[in-house]
Design a protein around this motif. Structure first.
Motif, PDB file in Angstrom:
ATOM      1  N   ILE A   9     -26.019  33.412 -20.452  1.00 29.90           N
ATOM      2  CA  ILE A   9     -26.555  35.211 -19.992  1.00 29.90           C
ATOM      3  C   ILE A   9     -26.633  35.648 -18.865  1.00 29.90           C
ATOM      4  N   TYR A  63     -28.325  41.977 -24.530  1.00 30.74           N
ATOM      5  CA  TYR A  63     -27.486  40.792 -23.415  1.00 30.74           C
ATOM      6  C   TYR A  63     -25.894  41.773 -22.928  1.00 30.74           C
ATOM      7  N   PRO A  64     -26.082  42.271 -21.992  1.00 29.70           N
ATOM      8  CA  PRO A  64     -25.346  43.231 -21.212  1.00 29.70           C
ATOM      9  C   PRO A  64     -23.830  42.417 -22.019  1.00 29.70           C
ATOM     10  N   ARG A  65     -23.110  41.421 -21.514  1.00 26.59           N
ATOM     11  CA  ARG A  65     -22.196  40.429 -21.990  1.00 26.59           C
ATOM     12  C   ARG A  65     -21.608  40.258 -23.076  1.00 26.59           C
ATOM     13  N   MET A  66     -22.233  41.000 -24.132  1.00 24.51           N
ATOM     14  CA  MET A  66     -21.942  40.167 -25.558  1.00 24.51           C
ATOM     15  C   MET A  66     -21.764  41.526 -26.361  1.00 24.51           C
ATOM     16  N   THR A 105     -20.641  37.834 -12.416  1.00 28.08           N
ATOM     17  CA  THR A 105     -19.257  37.856 -12.309  1.00 28.08           C
ATOM     18  C   THR A 105     -19.334  37.940 -10.880  1.00 28.08           C
ATOM     19  N   PRO A 130     -23.093  34.577 -17.136  1.00 32.19           N
ATOM     20  CA  PRO A 130     -21.795  36.243 -17.761  1.00 32.19           C
ATOM     21  C   PRO A 130     -22.332  37.567 -16.805  1.00 32.19           C
ATOM     22  N   MET A 131     -23.796  37.654 -16.686  1.00 29.09           N
ATOM     23  CA  MET A 131     -24.022  39.073 -16.209  1.00 29.09           C
ATOM     24  C   MET A 131     -23.426  38.666 -14.537  1.00 29.09           C
ATOM     25  N   PHE A 156     -27.332  36.639 -31.795  1.00 22.37           N
ATOM     26  CA  PHE A 156     -27.193  34.994 -30.637  1.00 22.37           C
ATOM     27  C   PHE A 156     -28.510  34.117 -31.221  1.00 22.37           C
TER      28      PHE A 156
END
Lengths: 297, 361
Positions: free
Chosen positions: A206, B89-92, A212, A209-210, B100
């Motif tokens: 979590i 979750y922002p990237r999912m 980057t 990945p945020m 998840f």
């Protein structure tokens, strides 16, 4: 980002050139010239044969440009006793750079993540203090570190220099990631905990990945920092692993007879190529990363 | 889907020297919808986080579904939670967001697929499953967050002010959706809010909290009609209850005296024996009635302000002795500022409070 937003409407309004804009462009032009001139001199000098350089026209374009000096700098310039060019140093630097950047970002982001969860009163003051410590000149630490490493049985080696770069990168990397992670809502972490993810799972699946944009910033900072390092490489890397900057110094400072300015310039440009490429290639990302760190949420 | 009850026994929570909750007891029955209502800082979110296992407790026990979970990890408590800031979750993608928790728990792929599909259909998210949270509106995001909770098939669902970040219209829509969800699933739900409308519309029971203490725990109707103290009376209800200071006398039948007006309390259900003492009278704006001027229990008041509210009108009046109050009347009332009205306070709709302690009399 906000600065750009404020500027945009104004820029649209005065599309036509007025005296103020002429002044602005003139200033930008002169400043650019001022910073580009040394680069220009280096490039033209590196392309001139020595006969031409001896005439002393520093700014003149080469009459018969050749890349001989570049080839010599890369393959056969003497760095002390060996004469195999600066490529040895280049590959040494790459071998130091890749693990150092990877490990320092990994460790820094992990500690930054852990510290972002540690929300006690006065934490911000503490991290401010850490930032100040990050600016203490390296030279102060060198002697004690040499003693510590020799005591621990780690002499001069690739491993040593990677550890050294990781340690020196840690305060900046930790703060960079801590400040980013601390700006995320705590509820995100809580939600992941309710979902059953553990400390490392939340970090890997979590948080990272945020992050980057932060990783890009970290790669840029560490790559340029480690590539440009001279003194740590000289002290800790050992004779077989001397980085490119040290080799460059050896080329420039060890001369027999006539000083080969064209080879010196070519070697310098070769050394500066990687940081230059990083800045040209990632400027956009760099700004975006800084902005992402500044804006909450 | 299993349903669990929640039992909180003499719970204590503190941060450093600050005591947030002290000796709190609360039992939430299976399939009950309990709302924790109170102003910010009253400890309601702290209590919810403690039930979820997201903060440490200093003393007491929490039992969920008959199991002592006081020291258990959030994932092992059989709970699911929805947060105010959605916390997606922002990237999912929406699908990954919802799955998840199940993926982490190692649920078989087809089971995950089935549960996500089911929740998505229930919440009308089927077409949005491959989007990122940033591509969704606020209402959709909160529906995804609810979906993420639903797929866990938990025994207890916890909601931490889930509608506070939404605009008024969406809030009303999603409120209905949550109510429908509760009716359909029959799941135990604990819902934290500071919005008394949400509390009154959703709850089976409301726990009104202040200063870390549950002031009143009862059905919405009872809380609205018979608040146990002035805090509950003033916090619940909009427009707010009117409070008129005065005293109770027993000279000729039990009466309430405010300035020169006397009001018969014949028909008011006292909690104990009425005594001659200073008191505060509370009455909701909609319980005040217009009446004929020869009614002996009436008082006359001057209209100071008229607020049309669509369905009805709120009229602000002042008694001869200076006490101000508001009352609700039909929208088509021909009342103008400066008019004099005769009104009646029905004794069975009143609330009387002790002047010093604020407790209901």
């Amino acid at each position: 980002m906000t600065a750009a937003a404020q500027f945009l409407p104004a820029a649209r309004r005065s599309k036509r050139m007025n005296p103020a804009r002429w002044g602005l462009y003139a200033f930008i032009f002169i400043t650019a010239l001022y910073f580009l001139l040394p680069l220009y001199v280096m490039v033209v000098t590196s392309l001139k044969p020595m006969a031409e350089i001896r005439q002393g026209n520093l700014l003149a374009l080469p009459m018969s440009p050749s890349v001989d000096a570049w080839v010599k700098a890369w393959t056969s310039a003497c760095t002390g006793l060996t004469c195999q060019g600066i490529r040895i140093g280049f590959f040494n630097s790459v071998r130091i750079l890749v693990p150092s950047v990877a490990i320092s970002i990994l460790v820094g982001s992990l500690t930054g993540y852990a510290l972002s969860l540690w929300r006690v009163r006065g934490a911000n003051i503490l991290f401010g203090a850490m930032m100040v410590v990050a600016f203490i000149p390296y030279q102060l630490f060198i002697y004690p570190l040499v003693r510590v490493f020799s005591f621990a049985g780690l002499g001069q080696s690739l491993l040593t220099i990677v550890i050294i770069h990781t340690i020196f990168g840690l305060p900046t990397m930790t703060l960079l990631f801590r400040n980013y992670f601390a700006s995320l809502p705590v509820e995100l972490f809580k939600a992941a905990r309710v979902d059953g993810a553990g400390f490392y799972q939340i970090y890997a699946r979590i948080m990272m990945p945020m992050a980057t944009p932060m990783v890009v910033v970290a790669v840029i900072l560490q790559t340029t920092g480690i590539w440009n390092d001279f003194i740590l490489g000289l002290v800790f890397a050992g004779r077989d692993n001397l980085p490119m900057t040290v080799q460059l110094n050896n080329i420039v400072n060890s001369t027999q007879g006539e000083r080969a300015y064209n080879v010196d310039m070519a070697a310098t440009l070769l050394t500066a190529l990687l940081p230059l490429a990083v800045y040209f290639g990632s400027g956009r990302w760099f700004v975006r990363g800084i902005a992402a760190g500044a804006v909450k949420g | 889907m299993q349903k669990s009850d929640v039992d909180i026994r003499s719970l204590q929570i503190g941060f450093g020297g600050l005591k947030v909750l002290e000796n709190l007891n609360l039992h939430i029955a299976k399939s009950e919808f309990l709302v924790l209502l109170g102003p910010s800082g009253c400890g309601k979110s702290t209590l919810l986080n403690a039930i979820a296992g997201l903060i440490d407790v200093k003393g007491g026990e929490i039992h969920i579904g008959g199991r002592d979970v006081t020291g258990a990890e959030p994932k092992d408590r059989g709970i699911a939670m929805v947060f105010q800031s959605y916390a997606l979750y922002p990237r999912m993608s929406v699908r990954r967001n919802m799955s998840f928790g199940l993926t982490v728990a190692g649920t078989p792929r087809d089971e995950i697929e089935r549960r996500v599909g089911e929740a998505a259909q229930m919440l009308r998210l089927t077409g949005l499953l491959d989007r990122r949270p940033s591509e969704l509106s606020g209402g959709q995001r909160q529906r995804v967050a609810i979906g993420r909770a639903l797929v866990r098939h938990a025994g207890v669902y916890l909601f931490d002010e889930p509608l506070s970040n939404l605009d008024a219209q969406l809030r009303a829509e999603l409120r209905v959706e949550i109510k429908r969800l509760h009716a359909r699933l029959g799941a135990t739900m604990i819902y934290v809010t500071h919005d008394q409308i949400e509390a009154l519309t959703l709850a089976d029971r409301i726990a009104v909290m202040q200063g870390g203490v549950i002031q009143q725990l009862d059905t919405p109707k009872k809380i609205y009609r018979e608040p146990v103290n002035r805090f509950v009376a003033s916090f619940v209800g909009s427009p707010a209850m009117n409070f008129i200071p005065g005293r109770i006398t027993r000279d000729s039948g039990v009466e309430f005296i405010a300035g020169k007006s006397r009001l018969s309390l014949n028909g008011y259900a006292f909690c104990g024996q009425p005594a001659d003492a200073p008191a505060v009278l509370g009455i909701r704006p909609e319980h005040i009635e217009l009446t004929a001027s020869d009614d002996p229990s009436s008082v006359s008041a001057r209209v100071e302000m008229v607020e049309p509210m669509g369905a009805d009108t709120l009229i602000w009046c002042r008694l001869a002795d200076g006490t101000a109050f508001s009352f609700r009347h039909d929208a088509d009332a021909h009342v103008r500022v400066g008019d004099t009205l005769t009104v009646r306070f029905p004794a069975d709709a009143l609330s009387l409070f002790d002047e010093t302690s604020g407790q209901r009399l």
